[in-house]
Design an enzyme around this catalytic site. Structure first.
Site, PDB file in Angstrom:
ATOM      1  N   CYS A  98      15.973 -14.755  34.351  1.00  0.00           N
ATOM      2  CA  CYS A  98      17.370 -14.797  34.604  1.00  0.00           C
ATOM      3  C   CYS A  98      18.262 -15.958  33.939  1.00  0.00           C
ATOM      4  O   CYS A  98      17.637 -16.761  33.749  1.00  0.00           O
ATOM      5  CB  CYS A  98      17.581 -14.699  36.303  1.00  0.00           C
ATOM      6  N   ASP A 133      16.524 -14.655  47.922  1.00  0.00           N
ATOM      7  CA  ASP A 133      16.953 -16.009  47.240  1.00  0.00           C
ATOM      8  C   ASP A 133      17.129 -17.040  47.969  1.00  0.00           C
ATOM      9  O   ASP A 133      17.515 -17.019  49.480  1.00  0.00           O
ATOM     10  CB  ASP A 133      18.122 -15.910  46.253  1.00  0.00           C
TER      11      ASP A 133
END
Length: 238
Positions: free
Chosen positions: A21, A150
């Protein structure tokens, strides 16, 4: 209820998805995919890895694989989509990672537009999985393809470089796991700890950003290759 999604967390025979990412340069996208990553993430939310649609277009032109792209977007408080979504459609991107509250209307709209979407939950403790399940109760007709857990930060939506309590989270999943879409794990992952993360959480995919960087937004080829190798090896041992 069980979610009708691409795969299930109960069966871990499928290869673990690897997402790199915070891609900001075409060269980093090329390196990531060549190293064996399945997805690359383009950030339209904020922070040092945020890019403009023009940069995204350059990246997509170089890789020619829009199906590998996950676009990070933030929905408004009323559930509205940001303007960049229209640009992403034109570019051929069909997978979104959605920050903010998603209601049934927005979930239905994403489905109608042809997007698969990933809902993000920031882990704050053992209650996180149950909280996410409650959030998803309004999206049964147009569910997300995956859920991403996350590390929570009061100042950032991601890219913190910090892990959360994997063991406590794994224990809290219990029977809830079967009621969730496939789980993606992010937060402080790197080549040194991804094997432990996979063994503990048994996710369907892992998501890394700062753990494969030489500087914020600048990826390291050697770190990417080490991360992919470690994740693939760990997945085989599950």
């Amino acid at each position: 209820m069980l979610w009708k999604t691409e795969s299930t967390n109960q069966e871990m025979s499928e290869p673990v998805i690897i997402k790199i990412c915070g891609i900001t340069r075409p060269i980093d996208a090329q390196i990531s995919l060549k190293a064996g990553a399945d997805w690359i993430g383009l950030n339209f939310v904020g922070g040092p890895r945020r890019i403009e649609p023009t940069i995204a277009a350059e990246i997509l032109k170089e890789i020619a694989h829009p199906e590998c792209v996950v676009a990070l977007i933030e929905v408004s408080n009323s559930g509205g989509l940001p303007a960049v979504v229209s640009d992403l459609q034109v570019m051929g991107v069909r997978r979104l990672q959605v920050y903010g509250e998603v209601n049934a209307r927005l979930a239905s709209k994403l489905h109608a537009l042809g997007f698969q979407w990933i809902v993000v939950e920031h882990a704050t403790g053992p209650e996180s999985a149950a909280r996410l399940l409650e959030r998803l109760s309004v999206c049964v007709e147009s569910p997300p393809s995956h859920v991403l857990f996350d590390t929570f930060s009061a100042s950032s939506m991601g890219g913190t470089g910090r892990i959360f309590d994997w063991q406590g989270f794994s224990e809290s999943l219990g029977s809830i796991r079967a009621s969730l879409p496939p789980i993606l794990l992010a937060g402080g992952l790197n080549a040194a700890n991804v094997a432990k993360a996979i063994a503990t959480i048994r996710p369907s995919g892992v998501d890394v950003s700062s753990g494969v960087e030489s500087a914020p937004g600048k990826k390291s080829e050697s770190k990417i290759r080490e991360f992919v190798a470690a994740a693939r090896s760990a997945a085989k041992r599950k």
